[in-house]
Design an enzyme around this catalytic site. Structure first.
Site: not given
Length: 510
Positions: A266-268, A270-271
RNA sequence: GGCCCGUUCGUCUAGGGGUUAGGACGCCAGAUUUUCAUUCUGGUAACACGGGUUCGAUUCCCGUACGGGCUACCA
């Protein structure tokens, strides 16, 4: 029996930026089309008006373009089966849902969301294994199967909101086939009466997808594993519409998973872990939050695509570096894996390194020059190519080039304390002074010449290489790093070399 | 909860009824080097578990565990 032309589609929803899992799905579709000399189509599935995100469609197109994927038919390019945006094909779907109602494969339903909730909680409390709108429960709901034809007609003309549901048969074994997973059997009792047409006048994914795949003559549906549970429904829709002979073949790709821990990428993640999950930078139009992309992080498109393709696919040879074209030629769905792949940011970097060292020096120099100009540095292109060529093996990204090459552009202002302490002995200033003298006498200042002469001198003096070369490196670059020292001298030139030695002798005092 | 799919080194994977289970990333060590890095060489490390079938199973079948997906008038 499947001799028809290969036509595949990538069909994203414009609900946000395309993440790398989606890119990989597009990639496999592209490979498959190229491999079989078929068509690769982009269709935008924007049937959900509520989730539509401004700019997402453009983002998707731009991203795939960056990856080097070209469509044969798309919203931009058009094609024989246009339009390629589902919101513009609204009228097409209606006739097919009507057809399904006429053939008793679908029906109208007037239940409100609240009524559906009531049904579900009731079933849950009764400990029923499913809480679905199905062959059993539909008999107690407000629909055209439980109400008189007259009443239905009246409600529709009165403008009562309604949906159209698929009439899932009771207790039937449905056997479907997946290229990657083989035969799958599901009992229809597990399936529900899916909504085909929403009360807002738009079809759901299921209807629109089947209708479009059929009308666009799609031969193979290659999509993510999250669609596997609805495959039986889709096959049944083909049958109900009388399209059995045109049913495409299906391949469901395994998902991309988090590098560590559980669940899909998920995007999370990566962050949190410092790697991009999107091909290109994305700015959320609502929150203005910016997520970085592979491109902006310094990844090369070809390396990125190569890395991504090797997640869940492998040609079966030991070759790992492939161009897009080579991958397309080597591609086969049989070689695709069945299980989800954890994404490995380290390997992504390694791929980038492999691509970087294979790139042309001049091309890299051009990219690097952009960075240098931000520092108000202008370096002659052929010189920069040379520097880049000598340094590129040491970095994964163009952005790392600066820290590996800055000594070419400016004399050191500080000297690494640890090196000074360890390498700058009492005799060192004298040795440096002598080297300076020796170097000043050199006619030719090219690397090879310097190397033979200096090494000869060191030998004559009975000094160790380390005793001389390490302090020399210290005064020239400021520390214990950098490329072959004689190459550095050649590039910065005689004058600058002598000057740096002089400065070093003066500055470094224990 | 129900249904479906999956499971080979830490990770990506090759393989497949009898193999020293292969490669890559990472990690470790050695070599090369004037430094750091690269490079080279070597090493570490895997067939989830339990039952079958079989002369033989990591490979085929069943079960369990674990992981994943789906279970919306989202795609």
């Amino acid at each position: 029996m499947n001799n028809r032309r290969v036509r595949v589609r990538f069909a994203p929803s414009p609900t946000g930026p395309l993440h790398i899992g989606g890119v990989r799905t597009a990639l496999f579709n592209y490979f498959f089309a190229k491999k079989h000399g078929g068509d690769f189509i982009l269709r935008i599935e924007d049937t959900d008006q509520k989730r539509y995100v401004e700019g997402a469609e453009e983002y998707i197109i731009k991203s795939l373009k960056w990856c080097g994927l070209e469509f044969d038919e798309s919203v931009e390019k058009g094609g024989d089966y246009a339009p390629y945006r589902q919101s513009e094909r609204k009228e097409i779907y209606k006739q097919y849902s009507d057809k399904l109602i006429k053939s008793d494969n679908a029906y109208y339903a007037f239940d409100t969301p609240e009524e559906l909730d009531v049904m579900r909680t009731r079933l849950q409390e009764a400990k029923s294994s499913t809480q679905q709108y199905n062959a059993i429960t539909r008999n107690e709901m407000k629909n055209s199967l439980t109400m008189s034809a007259e009443k239905v007609k009246q409600m529709i003309s009165a403008g009562e909101p309604f949906v159209i549901r698929f009439k899932m048969p009771e207790n039937e074994n449905i056997i479907v086939n997946d290229i990657i997973r083989g035969e799958i059997t599901v009992n229809s009792n597990q399936l529900d009466d899916k909504v085909l047409f929403k009360s807002d006048g738009m079809p759901t994914y299921h209807l629109a997808n089947i209708v479009d795949d059929y009308s666009m003559k799609i031969s193979h549906v290659i999509r993510g594993e999250e669609w596997l549970p609805s495959l039986p429904l889709h096959v049944m829709l083909y049958n109900a519409l009388g399209w059995n002979n045109a049913t495409p073949q299906f391949a469901h790709l395994p998902l991309l998973l988090k590098p560590n821990g559980k669940g899909k990428l998920s995007k999370r993640d990566g962050d949190k872990m410092g790697f991009p999950v999107f091909p290109l930078e994305w700015k959320d139009p609502k929150t203005n939050e910016v997520s970085t992309g592979y491109k902006e992080s310094g990844y090369f498109a070809d390396g990125f695509v190569n890395m991504l393709a090797f997640l869940g696919w492998n040609p079966g040879t030991e070759q790992e570096i492939f161009s897009l074209e080579e991958m397309a030629q080597a591609f086969s769905l049989e070689k695709a894996g069945k299980s989800g792949s954890k994404f490995d940011p380290e390997k992504a970097k390694w791929f980038n390194h492999q691509y970087l060292i294979r790139k042309d020096n001049a091309e890299l120099a051009k990219l690097f020059a952009k960075e240098l100009s931000e520092k108000e540095l202008n370096v002659e292109p052929s010189l920069l190519s040379k520097i880049v060529g000598l340094t590129k093996e040491r970095v994964n990204f163009v952005s790392e080039l600066w820290e590996q090459t800055s000594y070419f552009f400016a004399a050191p202002v500080e000297y690494e304390a640890k090196m000074v302490k360890k390498q700058w002995k009492e005799a060192t200033p004298d040795i440096m002074q002598n080297i300076k003298k020796l170097l000043s006498q050199q006619e030719s200042f090219d690397s090879a010449n310097l190397e033979t002469n200096l090494k000869k001198w060191i030998k004559e003096q009975g000094l160790g290489m380390g005793k001389v070369m390490t302090p020399l490196r210290l005064v020239l670059v400021g520390g214990g790093f950098g490329i072959h020292l004689f190459d550095i001298m050649e590039i910065i030139g005689k004058e600058e070399t002598l000057r740096r030695i002089e400065t070093g002798i003066e500055t470094i005092k224990k």
